[in-house]
Scaffold this motif. Structure first.
Motif, PDB file in Angstrom:
ATOM      1  N   ALA A 193      28.903  41.692  44.045  1.00  0.00           N
ATOM      2  CA  ALA A 193      28.628  42.910  43.292  1.00  0.00           C
ATOM      3  C   ALA A 193      29.919  43.471  42.730  1.00  0.00           C
ATOM      4  CB  ALA A 193      27.946  43.949  44.175  1.00  0.00           C
ATOM      5  N   ILE A 194      29.823  44.063  41.534  1.00  0.00           N
ATOM      6  CA  ILE A 194      30.946  44.776  40.933  1.00  0.00           C
ATOM      7  C   ILE A 194      30.505  46.223  40.789  1.00  0.00           C
ATOM      8  CG2 ILE A 194      32.446  44.948  38.929  1.00  0.00           C
ATOM      9  CD1 ILE A 194      31.892  42.033  38.350  1.00  0.00           C
TER      10      ILE A 194
ATOM     11  N   PRO B  69      30.356  39.660  48.757  1.00  0.00           N
ATOM     12  CA  PRO B  69      31.593  40.334  48.405  1.00  0.00           C
ATOM     13  C   PRO B  69      31.382  41.419  47.349  1.00  0.00           C
ATOM     14  CG  PRO B  69      31.585  38.075  47.579  1.00  0.00           C
ATOM     15  CD  PRO B  69      30.414  38.213  48.477  1.00  0.00           C
ATOM     16  N   ILE B  70      32.138  42.497  47.484  1.00  0.00           N
ATOM     17  CA  ILE B  70      32.054  43.607  46.537  1.00  0.00           C
ATOM     18  C   ILE B  70      33.413  43.855  45.908  1.00  0.00           C
ATOM     19  CG2 ILE B  70      31.623  46.078  46.285  1.00  0.00           C
ATOM     20  CD1 ILE B  70      29.647  45.902  48.573  1.00  0.00           C
TER      21      ILE B  70
ATOM     22  N   ALA C 206      34.327  47.328  50.711  1.00  0.00           N
ATOM     23  CA  ALA C 206      34.570  46.501  49.538  1.00  0.00           C
ATOM     24  C   ALA C 206      35.592  45.418  49.883  1.00  0.00           C
ATOM     25  CB  ALA C 206      35.084  47.356  48.380  1.00  0.00           C
ATOM     26  N   ASP C 207      35.672  44.404  49.023  1.00  0.00           N
ATOM     27  CA  ASP C 207      36.550  43.283  49.342  1.00  0.00           C
ATOM     28  C   ASP C 207      37.789  43.209  48.462  1.00  0.00           C
ATOM     29  OD1 ASP C 207      33.550  42.376  49.857  1.00  0.00           O
ATOM     30  OD2 ASP C 207      34.867  41.455  51.345  1.00  0.00           O
TER      31      ASP C 207
ATOM     32  N   ALA D 295      37.953  34.358  42.931  1.00  0.00           N
ATOM     33  CA  ALA D 295      38.647  34.302  44.207  1.00  0.00           C
ATOM     34  C   ALA D 295      37.734  34.762  45.327  1.00  0.00           C
ATOM     35  CB  ALA D 295      39.899  35.170  44.148  1.00  0.00           C
ATOM     36  N   LEU D 296      37.041  35.864  45.089  1.00  0.00           N
ATOM     37  CA  LEU D 296      36.148  36.396  46.122  1.00  0.00           C
ATOM     38  C   LEU D 296      35.044  35.414  46.466  1.00  0.00           C
ATOM     39  CD1 LEU D 296      35.628  40.163  45.237  1.00  0.00           C
ATOM     40  CD2 LEU D 296      36.898  39.154  47.129  1.00  0.00           C
ATOM     41  N   LEU D 297      34.480  34.853  45.418  1.00  0.00           N
ATOM     42  CA  LEU D 297      33.361  33.942  45.670  1.00  0.00           C
ATOM     43  C   LEU D 297      33.837  32.712  46.426  1.00  0.00           C
ATOM     44  CD1 LEU D 297      31.490  34.303  42.298  1.00  0.00           C
ATOM     45  CD2 LEU D 297      30.697  35.008  44.552  1.00  0.00           C
TER      46      LEU D 297
END
Lengths: 225, 225
Positions: A48-49, A74-75, A95-96, A114-116
DNA sequence: CAAGGTGTTAAGCCTTTGTTCATATTGACC
DNA sequence: GGTCAATATGAACAAAGGCTTAACACCTTG
């Protein structure tokens, strides 16, 4: 990959949606925190953004609410440069990562990647079950050693099933992961894909790697041993 | 060749970018250490030029962080004449060479060339797969012993594919590696290059060294033993 | 200035893929 | 067993995406 975007500024939201969609993400975008929470509860996302300055329910509360629902995707938060303290609060809330406005779209994409990748965690390049192995970087399936090509959608379906081994995945969930909006209800695309997958996975039809649970969905079988 | 330049002084950064680009490098430049680290993690570079006096995260820490990520590309540091102790620290942290400010642009280019040659020297002089061998320093391909000439762009494409053997590389990723900005979307340059490469790699069209994965990209096939 | 090579564009063709449709099969419930 | 809805199956089709070829403009080089 399905993303939830919560951003109240219409122009920015549209730009982000476009950029992300161009990168083959499926994007659901909403304008306020309440809608965001609803979407997050109702559907399952890969990330999510979230803009921190939101009407109805601010970003911090939204993140807390999402985490309270035991959602772990991840957020990535968007924050204005002047109130950078929000960023800390946001990270505390669960949040991440964060990006400070104004930003380059490129940066969002990179952070997201990167998060994914991190979320994939174990960074497993391949999903292995018995004699079946799905190489996620080669986008290739190998059946007892022999490599088999998959089409884009076949790959998406199989990957999703293999990421949830042994679980029954409803057709709706699958379809929503493949397409943007809720797809034409009375279409049997999914059945066709599953059919083609079954043929490729198990031409002899002996091992039944994909079960159908009538009325509920499909299940990828974890082979014995 | 893709370079990462981390320099906070705007004028100097612009000069360096121009000079390097004139020498056919592709340059990503950022202003501070944090961005530098992010870029280094996110993309793959052939070398980096890092100023030691940086905001947000100083050059030494940046170099350590980059090396901690197991990135091995050569790093050239820029240091002011008065605090030469930094230079030692920088080399200790994992940099490969240094240039003292103020400097002639020519010196940067020379050092860089040396580093790159050295890196290519013992790192990977040639990429070998079966009967295909790409000599990265001579920029020459040899197909079962016979040398074949490649144009600049053909080489770039092939090198990138061979550096990621077995992986599907999206057209976007390839294009971004060939050109600075994201290139005109509706151009088929890449297809043309791939076509010409395929002819040179495998005139008989038997071995299919480059697969196309429809909708996803190209994949350099690792020949079976 | 001529000649050859390289990067790029354009156009038409061809194949793969996603999708639909029609029809068969299955399973659940009466 | 009969009935109905859910799923399977196979074939057909249209569009997207990729391939191929040729032409062109721009450099280099002699």
């Amino acid at each position: 990959m399905r993303l939830l975007l919560v951003e109240d500024e219409d122009l920015l939201r549209a730009q982000l949606v476009k950029a992300l969609e161009d990168n083959d993400y499926i994007v659901d975008s909403v304008q306020d925190g309440e809608l965001g929470l609803f979407q997050a509860k109702e559907f399952s996302y890969d990330a999510a953004i979230i803009d921190l300055g939101l009407p109805k329910m601010n970003g911090i509360d939204l993140i807390k609410a999402i985490r309270a629902e035991a959602k772990v995707f991840p957020i990535l938060i968007l924050t204005a440069r002047d109130n950078w303290t929000d960023k800390v609060e946001g990270l505390d809330a669960g949040a991440d990562d964060y990006v400070v406005k104004p930003f380059q779209i490129e940066e969002i994409k990179a952070r997201l990647n990167a998060l994914l990748r991190r979320a994939a965690g174990f960074a497993k390049p391949s999903l292995d079950f018995g004699h079946l192995s799905l190489d996620t970087s080669a986008k290739q399936l190998s059946v007892s050693g022999n490599s088999v090509e998959l089409t884009a959608y076949e790959y998406k379906v199989l990957e999703y099933l293999m990421l949830h081994p042994g679980q029954v995945i409803s057709k709706m969930e699958l379809t929503e992961h493949l397409y943007e909006q809720d797809y034409d209800r009375d279409s049997n695309v999914l059945e066709v894909f599953v059919r083609r997958l079954r043929q490729k996975l198990d031409p002899e039809e002996m091992l039944k790697p994909i079960d159908t649970v009538r009325g509920q969905g499909y299940r990828f079988n974890v082979p014995p041993n």
